[in-house]
Design a protein around this motif. Structure first.
Motif, PDB file in Angstrom:
ATOM      1  N   GLY A 330       6.664   8.930  -3.924  1.00  0.00           N
ATOM      2  CA  GLY A 330       5.736   7.907  -3.473  1.00  0.00           C
ATOM      3  C   GLY A 330       6.343   6.529  -3.332  1.00  0.00           C
ATOM      4  N   ASP A 331       7.673   6.440  -3.349  1.00  0.00           N
ATOM      5  CA  ASP A 331       8.339   5.149  -3.179  1.00  0.00           C
ATOM      6  C   ASP A 331       8.450   4.757  -1.710  1.00  0.00           C
ATOM      7  OD1 ASP A 331       9.063   4.302  -5.885  1.00  0.00           O
ATOM      8  OD2 ASP A 331      10.280   6.129  -5.927  1.00  0.00           O
ATOM      9  N   ALA A 332       8.309   5.729  -0.811  1.00  0.00           N
ATOM     10  CA  ALA A 332       8.391   5.443   0.622  1.00  0.00           C
ATOM     11  C   ALA A 332       7.480   6.419   1.363  1.00  0.00           C
ATOM     12  CB  ALA A 332       9.831   5.578   1.124  1.00  0.00           C
ATOM     13  N   PRO A 333       6.842   5.999   2.462  1.00  0.00           N
ATOM     14  CA  PRO A 333       6.022   6.918   3.260  1.00  0.00           C
ATOM     15  C   PRO A 333       6.915   7.774   4.149  1.00  0.00           C
ATOM     16  CG  PRO A 333       6.021   4.750   4.273  1.00  0.00           C
ATOM     17  CD  PRO A 333       6.814   4.616   3.003  1.00  0.00           C
ATOM     18  N   ALA A 334       6.408   8.924   4.523  1.00  0.00           N
ATOM     19  CA  ALA A 334       7.180   9.777   5.426  1.00  0.00           C
ATOM     20  C   ALA A 334       7.345   9.115   6.782  1.00  0.00           C
ATOM     21  CB  ALA A 334       6.506  11.138   5.565  1.00  0.00           C
ATOM     22  N   SER A 335       6.354   8.303   7.167  1.00  0.00           N
ATOM     23  CA  SER A 335       6.412   7.570   8.433  1.00  0.00           C
ATOM     24  C   SER A 335       5.417   6.433   8.367  1.00  0.00           C
ATOM     25  CB  SER A 335       6.087   8.495   9.609  1.00  0.00           C
ATOM     26  OG  SER A 335       4.732   8.923   9.529  1.00  0.00           O
ATOM     27  N   GLU A 336       5.554   5.484   9.275  1.00  0.00           N
ATOM     28  CA  GLU A 336       4.596   4.387   9.310  1.00  0.00           C
ATOM     29  C   GLU A 336       3.206   4.883   9.700  1.00  0.00           C
ATOM     30  OE1 GLU A 336       4.865   1.208   8.292  1.00  0.00           O
ATOM     31  OE2 GLU A 336       6.767   1.959   7.489  1.00  0.00           O
ATOM     32  N   ALA A 337       3.164   5.925  10.544  1.00  0.00           N
ATOM     33  CA  ALA A 337       1.870   6.494  10.932  1.00  0.00           C
ATOM     34  C   ALA A 337       1.162   7.055   9.708  1.00  0.00           C
ATOM     35  CB  ALA A 337       2.068   7.576  11.987  1.00  0.00           C
ATOM     36  N   GLU A 338       1.904   7.742   8.851  1.00  0.00           N
ATOM     37  CA  GLU A 338       1.308   8.293   7.630  1.00  0.00           C
ATOM     38  C   GLU A 338       0.846   7.179   6.701  1.00  0.00           C
ATOM     39  OE1 GLU A 338       3.278  10.310   3.878  1.00  0.00           O
ATOM     40  OE2 GLU A 338       3.113  11.785   5.509  1.00  0.00           O
ATOM     41  N   ALA A 339       1.633   6.089   6.615  1.00  0.00           N
ATOM     42  CA  ALA A 339       1.256   4.968   5.762  1.00  0.00           C
ATOM     43  C   ALA A 339      -0.035   4.331   6.262  1.00  0.00           C
ATOM     44  CB  ALA A 339       2.382   3.933   5.728  1.00  0.00           C
ATOM     45  N   ALA A 340      -0.137   4.179   7.586  1.00  0.00           N
ATOM     46  CA  ALA A 340      -1.345   3.580   8.166  1.00  0.00           C
ATOM     47  C   ALA A 340      -2.557   4.467   7.915  1.00  0.00           C
ATOM     48  CB  ALA A 340      -1.137   3.359   9.663  1.00  0.00           C
ATOM     49  N   GLU A 341      -2.369   5.783   8.037  1.00  0.00           N
ATOM     50  CA  GLU A 341      -3.470   6.716   7.803  1.00  0.00           C
ATOM     51  C   GLU A 341      -3.918   6.678   6.352  1.00  0.00           C
ATOM     52  OE1 GLU A 341      -4.322  11.539   8.061  1.00  0.00           O
ATOM     53  OE2 GLU A 341      -2.569  10.677   9.070  1.00  0.00           O
ATOM     54  N   ALA A 342      -2.939   6.615   5.435  1.00  0.00           N
ATOM     55  CA  ALA A 342      -3.282   6.568   4.010  1.00  0.00           C
ATOM     56  C   ALA A 342      -4.020   5.276   3.685  1.00  0.00           C
ATOM     57  CB  ALA A 342      -2.009   6.681   3.172  1.00  0.00           C
ATOM     58  N   THR A 345      -7.641   5.564   5.022  1.00  0.00           N
ATOM     59  CA  THR A 345      -8.427   6.453   4.174  1.00  0.00           C
ATOM     60  C   THR A 345      -8.832   5.757   2.881  1.00  0.00           C
ATOM     61  OG1 THR A 345      -7.275   8.390   5.065  1.00  0.00           O
ATOM     62  CG2 THR A 345      -8.419   8.662   2.961  1.00  0.00           C
ATOM     63  N   ALA A 346      -7.903   5.016   2.295  1.00  0.00           N
ATOM     64  CA  ALA A 346      -8.198   4.315   1.049  1.00  0.00           C
ATOM     65  C   ALA A 346      -9.258   3.245   1.264  1.00  0.00           C
ATOM     66  CB  ALA A 346      -6.915   3.693   0.493  1.00  0.00           C
ATOM     67  N   GLU A 347      -9.152   2.532   2.383  1.00  0.00           N
ATOM     68  CA  GLU A 347     -10.132   1.483   2.679  1.00  0.00           C
ATOM     69  C   GLU A 347     -11.530   2.071   2.880  1.00  0.00           C
ATOM     70  OE1 GLU A 347     -10.806  -2.179   5.861  1.00  0.00           O
ATOM     71  OE2 GLU A 347      -9.072  -0.832   6.051  1.00  0.00           O
ATOM     72  N   LYS A 348     -11.569   3.212   3.574  1.00  0.00           N
ATOM     73  CA  LYS A 348     -12.864   3.868   3.838  1.00  0.00           C
ATOM     74  C   LYS A 348     -13.516   4.310   2.538  1.00  0.00           C
ATOM     75  CE  LYS A 348     -12.822   6.583   7.298  1.00  0.00           C
ATOM     76  NZ  LYS A 348     -12.571   7.771   8.179  1.00  0.00           N
ATOM     77  N   GLU A 349     -12.721   4.734   1.559  1.00  0.00           N
ATOM     78  CA  GLU A 349     -13.252   5.226   0.286  1.00  0.00           C
ATOM     79  C   GLU A 349     -13.347   4.128  -0.766  1.00  0.00           C
ATOM     80  OE1 GLU A 349     -10.789   8.473  -0.830  1.00  0.00           O
ATOM     81  OE2 GLU A 349     -11.430   9.759   0.850  1.00  0.00           O
ATOM     82  N   GLY A 350     -13.028   2.890  -0.341  1.00  0.00           N
ATOM     83  CA  GLY A 350     -13.134   1.766  -1.271  1.00  0.00           C
ATOM     84  C   GLY A 350     -12.075   1.768  -2.346  1.00  0.00           C
ATOM     85  N   GLU A 351     -10.928   2.329  -2.074  1.00  0.00           N
ATOM     86  CA  GLU A 351      -9.834   2.393  -3.046  1.00  0.00           C
ATOM     87  C   GLU A 351      -8.691   1.495  -2.602  1.00  0.00           C
ATOM     88  OE1 GLU A 351      -8.751   6.448  -3.253  1.00  0.00           O
ATOM     89  OE2 GLU A 351     -10.605   7.108  -4.231  1.00  0.00           O
ATOM     90  N   GLU A 352      -7.789   1.223  -3.549  1.00  0.00           N
ATOM     91  CA  GLU A 352      -6.599   0.441  -3.218  1.00  0.00           C
ATOM     92  C   GLU A 352      -5.655   1.308  -2.395  1.00  0.00           C
ATOM     93  OE1 GLU A 352      -5.636  -2.709  -3.776  1.00  0.00           O
ATOM     94  OE2 GLU A 352      -7.649  -3.143  -4.558  1.00  0.00           O
ATOM     95  N   PRO A 353      -5.122   0.771  -1.306  1.00  0.00           N
ATOM     96  CA  PRO A 353      -4.177   1.557  -0.504  1.00  0.00           C
ATOM     97  C   PRO A 353      -2.869   1.753  -1.261  1.00  0.00           C
ATOM     98  CG  PRO A 353      -4.242  -0.694   0.276  1.00  0.00           C
ATOM     99  CD  PRO A 353      -5.334  -0.573  -0.741  1.00  0.00           C
ATOM    100  N   PRO A 354      -2.159   2.831  -1.000  1.00  0.00           N
ATOM    101  CA  PRO A 354      -0.867   3.048  -1.672  1.00  0.00           C
ATOM    102  C   PRO A 354       0.126   1.951  -1.308  1.00  0.00           C
ATOM    103  CG  PRO A 354      -1.151   4.595   0.135  1.00  0.00           C
ATOM    104  CD  PRO A 354      -2.465   3.900  -0.034  1.00  0.00           C
ATOM    105  N   VAL A 355       0.905   1.531  -2.283  1.00  0.00           N
ATOM    106  CA  VAL A 355       1.930   0.501  -2.063  1.00  0.00           C
ATOM    107  C   VAL A 355       3.298   1.169  -2.110  1.00  0.00           C
ATOM    108  CG1 VAL A 355       2.949  -1.633  -2.927  1.00  0.00           C
ATOM    109  CG2 VAL A 355       0.486  -1.273  -3.088  1.00  0.00           C
ATOM    110  N   TYR A 356       4.000   1.060  -1.013  1.00  0.00           N
ATOM    111  CA  TYR A 356       5.331   1.652  -0.924  1.00  0.00           C
ATOM    112  C   TYR A 356       6.381   0.546  -1.044  1.00  0.00           C
ATOM    113  CZ  TYR A 356       2.694   5.536   1.116  1.00  0.00           C
ATOM    114  OH  TYR A 356       1.782   6.542   1.341  1.00  0.00           O
TER     115      TYR A 356
END
Length: 387
Positions: A330-342, A345-356
């Motif tokens: 979890g230190d780096a996303p597989a891609s920027e697209a995956e990071a944006a999707e994560a 998703t976190a914003e929609k569920e009211g959670e903190e987005p992952p920090v890479y």
């Protein structure tokens, strides 16, 4: 049989031809070493060793109760030259032989391992001793007393520093041994104690060969020392281990890819802010590494070295295994697209987005001599990640 009090080594059964540390035709007069040595050098040796020269190698081996062959192997492993049969050894040499042989006899070490202990200790302390003497004498531009030479100043300096340095050396060694033992007991299994999965990095100064032609020797020495000191401090502070320095290159290792990645980028960032330093490039790989005598070996190390040679200036390249490990932890996303999707998703569920902390950019696959085709990844810090 032990040596008599006169150190003559006479045997009641008659004289025995003593095999020297060197070949038989290099036999020397027992007192040759003393007669040819500088008087101050002898005084310094006696001060440091705490004993006078008393034994020939044969007498020392016999007094320690070891064979001449094993004594010679220990002596050479510690990094000392063959001395024929000069009377140049002391009680300390006898005690050292006796201790190593005792470890073998007790079954705590094999003979081969005891030789490795002698070699690793000798190599490490030889460099330390050279560095310390150079450092202590370098700043002595004026002797404390008129008419004293730098050579004459050496004795009182050593006399003052010896007990303090000895205590400090033992302290640091115990600290390092404790840290190493801690890593061993945390290994997953016995095999991992020797063949471990580590992140390995090489940091290399760009254009160093050209610098050696343009800079004065003193300037070059200062640059190398500054590079090694900065690198060593940074590697240690961030939780890595400096394996060795090679002038314009340092080799380090870390237990996890995230730590190694942080060290690599901090090295580049630190050197980039120093106008006196050349540009830096770093190559890293993750995988199984064999450790021997404080050094690391294997395909992972070779791959890190090759990646360093093809890395852009002020940049860090990693292999695919290193990239996969950063993604897995979890230190780096597989891609920027995956990071944006994560993040979405976190914003929609009211959670903190992952920090890479890091970003990975795949580079062109390329053949690397001796290792086949590799896929390097460009490592950078990711905006919003920890610095």
């Amino acid at each position: 049989m032990t040596v008599d009090d006169t150190g003559s080594g006479a045997d009641a059964d008659g004289p025995e031809e003593p095999p020297p540390f060197s070949s038989s035709h290099e036999q020397e007069d027992p007192d040759a070493a003393d007669s040819g040595a500088h008087p101050l050098a002898l005084r310094l040796e006696q001060l440091i060793l705490g004993a006078e020269r008393r034994y020939t190698p044969f007498q020392a081996a016999r007094s320690a109760g070891v064979s001449m062959e094993l004594a010679s192997r220990f002596w050479r492993a510690m990094g000392f030259a063959d001395i024929g049969q000069a009377r140049a050894l002391t009680e300390a040499d006898v005690l050292a032989l006796r201790r190593l042989a005792g470890l073998v006899e007790a079954g705590l070490l094999s003979e081969a391992m005891a030789v490795q202990v002698a070699r690793s200790t000798g190599q490490t302390t030889a460099r330390l001793a050279e560095w310390q003497m150079d450092s202590f004498l370098e700043g002595l531009t004026e002797p404390p007393e008129p008419g004293m030479t730098r050579t004459e100043v050496t004795y009182p300096i050593v006399e003052l520093l010896l007990p303090e340095l000895e205590e400090f050396l033992v302290y640091v060694w115990r600290r390092q041994l404790a840290a190493s033992a801690g890593r061993v007991v945390q290994a997953a299994d016995d095999e991992e104690m020797v063949d471990r999965r580590l992140a390995v990095g090489f940091a290399d100064l760009v254009g160093f060969t050209r610098l050696t032609r343009r800079m004065e020797e003193e300037e070059l020495g200062e640059l190398v020392e500054a590079f090694e000191t900065t690198s060593a401090d940074l590697v240690a502070a961030r939780g890595g281990r400096l394996i060795k320095t090679l002038g314009d290159e340092v080799l380090y290792a870390a237990d996890d890819a995230g730590t190694a990645a942080d060290i690599a980028l901090r090295l580049v960032e630190t050197m980039a802010h120093d106008e006196t330093m050349p540009e830096l490039r770093v190559g890293m790989a993750f995988g199984t590494v064999t450790t021997r005598m404080g050094d690391v070996f294997g395909t992972t190390v070779n791959l890190a070295s090759r990646l360093t040679s093809i890395a852009p200036r002020d940049a860090v390249l990693v292999d695919s295994a290193f990239a996969e490990e950063l993604i897995r932890t979890g230190d780096a996303p597989a891609s920027e697209a995956e990071a944006a999707e994560a993040a979405a998703t976190a914003e929609k569920e009211g959670e903190e987005p992952p920090v890479y902390g890091f970003a990975l950019q795949p580079m062109w696959q390329r053949p690397v001599r001796g290792l086949g085709v590799v896929e390097p990844w460009l490592l950078t810090r990711r905006n919003g990640g920890p610095a």
